[in-house]
Design an enzyme around this catalytic site. Structure first.
Site, PDB file in Angstrom:
ATOM      1  N   LYS A  82       1.244  -1.014   0.068  1.00 19.43           N
ATOM      2  CA  LYS A  82      -0.110  -0.212   0.016  1.00 19.43           C
ATOM      3  C   LYS A  82       0.730   1.409  -0.231  1.00 19.43           C
ATOM      4  O   LYS A  82       1.728   1.495   0.575  1.00 19.43           O
ATOM      5  CB  LYS A  82      -0.730   0.309   1.252  1.00 19.43           C
ATOM      6  CG  LYS A  82      -2.222  -0.748   1.316  1.00 19.43           C
ATOM      7  CD  LYS A  82      -3.607  -0.732   2.164  1.00 19.43           C
ATOM      8  CE  LYS A  82      -3.911  -1.623   2.365  1.00 19.43           C
ATOM      9  NZ  LYS A  82      -3.997  -2.933   1.770  1.00 19.43           N
TER      10      LYS A  82
ATOM     11  N   ARG B 239     -12.647  -6.185   7.265  1.00 23.71           N
ATOM     12  CA  ARG B 239     -13.159  -7.308   6.284  1.00 23.71           C
ATOM     13  C   ARG B 239     -14.088  -7.676   7.349  1.00 23.71           C
ATOM     14  O   ARG B 239     -15.223  -8.046   6.598  1.00 23.71           O
ATOM     15  CB  ARG B 239     -12.363  -8.440   7.069  1.00 23.71           C
ATOM     16  CG  ARG B 239     -11.300  -7.999   6.025  1.00 23.71           C
ATOM     17  CD  ARG B 239     -11.393  -8.562   4.254  1.00 23.71           C
ATOM     18  NE  ARG B 239     -12.022  -8.080   3.865  1.00 23.71           N
ATOM     19  CZ  ARG B 239     -10.923  -6.760   3.583  1.00 23.71           C
ATOM     20  NH1 ARG B 239      -9.660  -6.731   3.287  1.00 23.71           N
ATOM     21  NH2 ARG B 239     -11.777  -5.919   2.767  1.00 23.71           N
TER      22      ARG B 239
ATOM     23  N   ASP C  40      -1.939  -1.927  -3.989  1.00 28.72           N
ATOM     24  CA  ASP C  40      -3.188  -2.339  -3.944  1.00 28.72           C
ATOM     25  C   ASP C  40      -3.663  -0.351  -4.096  1.00 28.72           C
ATOM     26  O   ASP C  40      -2.947   0.409  -4.462  1.00 28.72           O
ATOM     27  CB  ASP C  40      -3.369  -2.095  -2.456  1.00 28.72           C
ATOM     28  CG  ASP C  40      -3.051  -3.559  -1.938  1.00 28.72           C
ATOM     29  OD1 ASP C  40      -2.719  -4.904  -2.552  1.00 28.72           O
ATOM     30  OD2 ASP C  40      -3.434  -4.136  -0.424  1.00 28.72           O
ATOM     31  N   MET C  41      -5.215  -0.287  -4.130  1.00 30.95           N
ATOM     32  CA  MET C  41      -5.274   0.818  -4.647  1.00 30.95           C
ATOM     33  C   MET C  41      -6.212   1.522  -3.102  1.00 30.95           C
ATOM     34  O   MET C  41      -6.592   0.641  -2.548  1.00 30.95           O
ATOM     35  CB  MET C  41      -6.062   0.714  -5.691  1.00 30.95           C
ATOM     36  CG  MET C  41      -7.115   2.842  -6.040  1.00 30.95           C
ATOM     37  SD  MET C  41      -6.004   3.207  -6.398  1.00 30.95           S
ATOM     38  CE  MET C  41      -5.644   3.481  -8.099  1.00 30.95           C
TER      39      MET C  41
ATOM     40  N   LYS D 268     -13.746  -5.141  -6.397  1.00 34.51           N
ATOM     41  CA  LYS D 268     -15.000  -3.441  -6.696  1.00 34.51           C
ATOM     42  C   LYS D 268     -14.855  -2.302  -5.781  1.00 34.51           C
ATOM     43  O   LYS D 268     -15.015  -1.127  -6.175  1.00 34.51           O
ATOM     44  CB  LYS D 268     -16.013  -4.298  -6.002  1.00 34.51           C
ATOM     45  CG  LYS D 268     -17.081  -5.408  -6.517  1.00 34.51           C
ATOM     46  CD  LYS D 268     -18.738  -5.677  -5.421  1.00 34.51           C
ATOM     47  CE  LYS D 268     -18.469  -6.998  -5.922  1.00 34.51           C
ATOM     48  NZ  LYS D 268     -20.089  -7.541  -5.019  1.00 34.51           N
ATOM     49  N   GLY D 269     -14.189  -2.538  -4.892  1.00 32.99           N
ATOM     50  CA  GLY D 269     -13.353  -1.644  -4.511  1.00 32.99           C
ATOM     51  C   GLY D 269     -14.184  -1.760  -2.531  1.00 32.99           C
ATOM     52  O   GLY D 269     -15.349  -1.639  -2.682  1.00 32.99           O
TER      53      GLY D 269
ATOM     54  N   ARG E   3      -5.248  -5.435 -11.278  1.00 35.77           N
ATOM     55  CA  ARG E   3      -6.401  -6.312 -10.073  1.00 35.77           C
ATOM     56  C   ARG E   3      -7.434  -5.924 -10.496  1.00 35.77           C
ATOM     57  O   ARG E   3      -7.279  -4.147  -9.842  1.00 35.77           O
ATOM     58  CB  ARG E   3      -6.107  -6.613  -8.743  1.00 35.77           C
ATOM     59  CG  ARG E   3      -6.487  -6.899  -7.759  1.00 35.77           C
ATOM     60  CD  ARG E   3      -6.460  -7.002  -6.864  1.00 35.77           C
ATOM     61  NE  ARG E   3      -5.004  -7.327  -5.970  1.00 35.77           N
ATOM     62  CZ  ARG E   3      -4.695  -6.947  -4.906  1.00 35.77           C
ATOM     63  NH1 ARG E   3      -4.937  -5.554  -4.527  1.00 35.77           N
ATOM     64  NH2 ARG E   3      -3.014  -7.414  -4.443  1.00 35.77           N
TER      65      ARG E   3
HETATM   66  C1  FAD Z   1      -7.469 -10.346  -4.008  1.00 42.83           C
HETATM   67  C2  FAD Z   1      -7.885  -9.061  -3.576  1.00 42.83           C
HETATM   68  C3  FAD Z   1      -7.317  -7.755  -2.739  1.00 42.83           C
HETATM   69  C4  FAD Z   1      -8.044  -6.549  -2.891  1.00 42.83           C
HETATM   70  N1  FAD Z   1      -7.253  -5.841  -2.668  1.00 42.83           N
HETATM   71  C5  FAD Z   1      -8.705  -4.013  -2.846  1.00 42.83           C
HETATM   72  C6  FAD Z   1      -7.758  -3.347  -2.345  1.00 42.83           C
HETATM   73  O1  FAD Z   1      -6.453  -2.957  -3.615  1.00 42.83           O
HETATM   74  N2  FAD Z   1      -7.881  -2.076  -2.325  1.00 42.83           N
HETATM   75  C7  FAD Z   1      -9.572  -1.924  -2.362  1.00 42.83           C
HETATM   76  O2  FAD Z   1     -10.335  -0.690  -2.035  1.00 42.83           O
HETATM   77  N3  FAD Z   1     -10.318  -3.343  -2.065  1.00 42.83           N
HETATM   78  C8  FAD Z   1      -9.857  -4.255  -2.325  1.00 42.83           C
HETATM   79  N4  FAD Z   1     -10.618  -5.895  -2.648  1.00 42.83           N
HETATM   80  C9  FAD Z   1     -11.656  -6.056  -1.659  1.00 42.83           C
HETATM   81  C10 FAD Z   1     -13.121  -5.428  -2.398  1.00 42.83           C
HETATM   82  O3  FAD Z   1     -12.612  -4.430  -2.677  1.00 42.83           O
HETATM   83  C11 FAD Z   1     -13.618  -6.120  -1.602  1.00 42.83           C
HETATM   84  O4  FAD Z   1     -14.304  -4.937  -0.884  1.00 42.83           O
HETATM   85  C12 FAD Z   1     -13.894  -7.744  -1.339  1.00 42.83           C
HETATM   86  O5  FAD Z   1     -12.887  -8.317  -2.162  1.00 42.83           O
HETATM   87  C13 FAD Z   1     -15.692  -7.548  -1.125  1.00 42.83           C
HETATM   88  O6  FAD Z   1     -16.330  -7.611  -2.448  1.00 42.83           O
HETATM   89  P1  FAD Z   1     -16.841  -8.880  -3.236  1.00 42.83           P
HETATM   90  O7  FAD Z   1     -16.267  -8.517  -4.766  1.00 42.83           O
HETATM   91  O8  FAD Z   1     -15.613 -10.292  -2.514  1.00 42.83           O
HETATM   92  O9  FAD Z   1     -18.363  -8.965  -3.287  1.00 42.83           O
HETATM   93  P2  FAD Z   1     -18.840  -9.164  -1.965  1.00 42.83           P
HETATM   94  O10 FAD Z   1     -20.394  -9.001  -2.746  1.00 42.83           O
HETATM   95  O11 FAD Z   1     -18.935  -8.014  -1.548  1.00 42.83           O
HETATM   96  O12 FAD Z   1     -19.055 -10.093  -1.437  1.00 42.83           O
HETATM   97  C14 FAD Z   1     -19.762 -11.524  -2.450  1.00 42.83           C
HETATM   98  C15 FAD Z   1     -20.072 -12.414  -0.810  1.00 42.83           C
HETATM   99  O13 FAD Z   1     -18.717 -12.929  -0.279  1.00 42.83           O
HETATM  100  C16 FAD Z   1     -19.340 -13.149   1.252  1.00 42.83           C
HETATM  101  N5  FAD Z   1     -17.968 -11.901   1.305  1.00 42.83           N
HETATM  102  C17 FAD Z   1     -17.106 -11.732   1.127  1.00 42.83           C
HETATM  103  N6  FAD Z   1     -16.933 -10.476   1.689  1.00 42.83           N
HETATM  104  C18 FAD Z   1     -16.376 -11.293   2.940  1.00 42.83           C
HETATM  105  C19 FAD Z   1     -15.391 -11.249   4.407  1.00 42.83           C
HETATM  106  N7  FAD Z   1     -15.456 -10.300   4.551  1.00 42.83           N
HETATM  107  N8  FAD Z   1     -16.391 -12.558   5.462  1.00 42.83           N
HETATM  108  C20 FAD Z   1     -17.720 -13.416   5.034  1.00 42.83           C
HETATM  109  N9  FAD Z   1     -17.920 -13.243   3.827  1.00 42.83           N
HETATM  110  C21 FAD Z   1     -17.362 -12.383   2.648  1.00 42.83           C
HETATM  111  C22 FAD Z   1     -20.765 -12.794   1.270  1.00 42.83           C
HETATM  112  O14 FAD Z   1     -21.121 -14.109   0.990  1.00 42.83           O
HETATM  113  C23 FAD Z   1     -20.912 -11.695  -0.139  1.00 42.83           C
HETATM  114  O15 FAD Z   1     -22.542 -12.121  -0.459  1.00 42.83           O
HETATM  115  C24 FAD Z   1      -9.370  -6.925  -2.908  1.00 42.83           C
HETATM  116  C25 FAD Z   1     -10.511  -8.002  -2.308  1.00 42.83           C
HETATM  117  C26 FAD Z   1      -9.329  -8.581  -3.010  1.00 42.83           C
HETATM  118  C27 FAD Z   1      -9.919 -10.522  -3.315  1.00 42.83           C
END
Ligand code: FAD
Length: 302
Positions: A91, A280, A125-126, A178-179, A175
């Site tokens: 970061k 998280r 990371d963003m 969603k954010g 990468r």
């Molecule tokens: C490898 C990786 C790197 C990332 N890097 C960044 C970054 O650099 N900048 C940034 O802004 N964001 C980052 N993120 C976070 C991302 O932006 C999302 O906030 C996060 O991944 C949740 O979005 P989703 O696409 O999983 O969809 P969501 O709709 O949020 O989740 C889909 C499903 O996954 C499950 N779920 C999600 N999170 C959790 C949890 N914590 N505990 C239990 N179940 C859960 C739920 O069942 C949910 O219905 C990263 C995510 C990943 C996977």
């Protein structure tokens, strides 16, 4: 998320830190490098790649940023020594972005150079939208000299489609997620459908340009949508990968691997675990249940 869960999310800052630490255990490999190495070796053993992240952000003292730089380089050295299948995620605010851009650039360049000498890769990371311009600027600057650096993009930002269209004019490595930060509606989509549509449109732009993407999501619809695009663009398995966070939806993670795609797990570790853990936990749909389970098991001395 139920109303009750939403209430618990709002009161999260009041939850004592040891309780947060307890119920965020699943998301963090540990406080020290050997624990993270252990977790990565485990993941590699069952077919997953990894990206390691030394937890920390919003550093406001140069000395701390330099410590972070040292730790990041140590992680890369250890990955090589232990022959692990892992790269490094960083970061920019952990390396000084809130202090000075040029200072941060020097730090990041040193990490990317070190990674290059070890044939490894660094993902930036963003963070929140106050850092987007500088993050993309730094990525572009480094990318002129190094091919072993990539950046994360956020599909909830309205600007990202335009950013990516510009960035893919040169071979790029992204990468896409969603954010996670709370952003105003003026600059960010708020509805799930809009964020998801944006996500898939951005993947199409990247695939069309032949750039590389790590598809970072735990959302079933986005994974199914990505599968469709992989087929439509006839993408080879080495032109993309899926990515998920440690401790989130291992069922889905295993399924994607079984479906024949590569999967990289984000493995965070370190002493600065609090901010990451809170993010998280806020995303955990069973928030209240998780917290109460944690509190109860503490009371029972577990
Ligand atoms: C490898 C990786 C790197 C990332 N890097 C960044 C970054 O650099 N900048 C940034 O802004 N964001 C980052 N993120 C976070 C991302 O932006 C999302 O906030 C996060 O991944 C949740 O979005 P989703 O696409 O999983 O969809 P969501 O709709 O949020 O989740 C889909 C499903 O996954 C499950 N779920 C999600 N999170 C959790 C949890 N914590 N505990 C239990 N179940 C859960 C739920 O069942 C949910 O219905 C990263 C995510 C990943 C996977």
């Amino acid at each position: 998320m139920s109303l009750f869960d939403k209430l618990v999310v709002k009161s999260l800052p009041l939850v004592p830190k040891p309780v947060v630490r307890y119920f965020s255990k699943r998301y963090i490999a540990g406080e020290h490098l050997p624990e993270a190495i252990y977790a990565v070796r485990d993941l590699n053993g069952i077919g997953f790649m990894a990206t390691m992240d030394v937890l920390g952000e919003s550093v406001t003292e140069k000395e701390l940023a330099v410590n972070m730089l040292r730790e990041c380089k140590e992680v890369l050295t250890k990955i090589k020594q232990e022959n692990l299948d892992s790269n490094l995620s960083i970061k920019l605010t952990q390396l000084g972005l809130e202090i000075d851009y040029e200072f941060t650039l020097r730090n990041v360049r040193e990490i990317v150079e070190h990674a290059q000498s070890l044939e490894n890769f660094v993902r930036i990371d963003m963070e929140d939208s106050s850092t987007t311009d500088q993050t993309l600027e730094m990525y572009k600057t480094l990318r002129k000299k190094f091919s072993n650096v990539g950046v994360a993009l956020q599909s909830y930002l309205r600007r990202t489609e335009k950013d990516v269209t510009e960035l893919v004019k040169k071979p790029s490595n992204f990468r896409l997620c969603k954010g996670i930060y709370v952003e105003p509606e003026k600059i960010a989509f708020k509805k799930r459908e809009e964020i998801n549509e944006s996500f898939l449109r951005i993947i199409e732009i990247i695939f069309e340009a032949g750039s590389y993407v790590g598809i970072a999501t735990h959302d079933d619809d986005l994974i199914t949508g990505s599968y469709r695009l992989i087929e439509k663009y006839n993408m080879k398995p080495d032109q993309y990968e899926f990515q998920m966070l440690l401790g989130v939806r291992p069922d889905l993670r295993d399924q994607v691997l079984r479906d024949g795609h590569r999967m990289r797990i984000y493995v965070p570790f370190g002493t600065y675990w609090y901010q990451y853990s809170v993010r998280r936990l806020k995303e955990n749909p069973k928030m209240a249940g998780t917290i109460f389970k944690a509190i109860l098991s503490r009371k029972n001395g577990k």
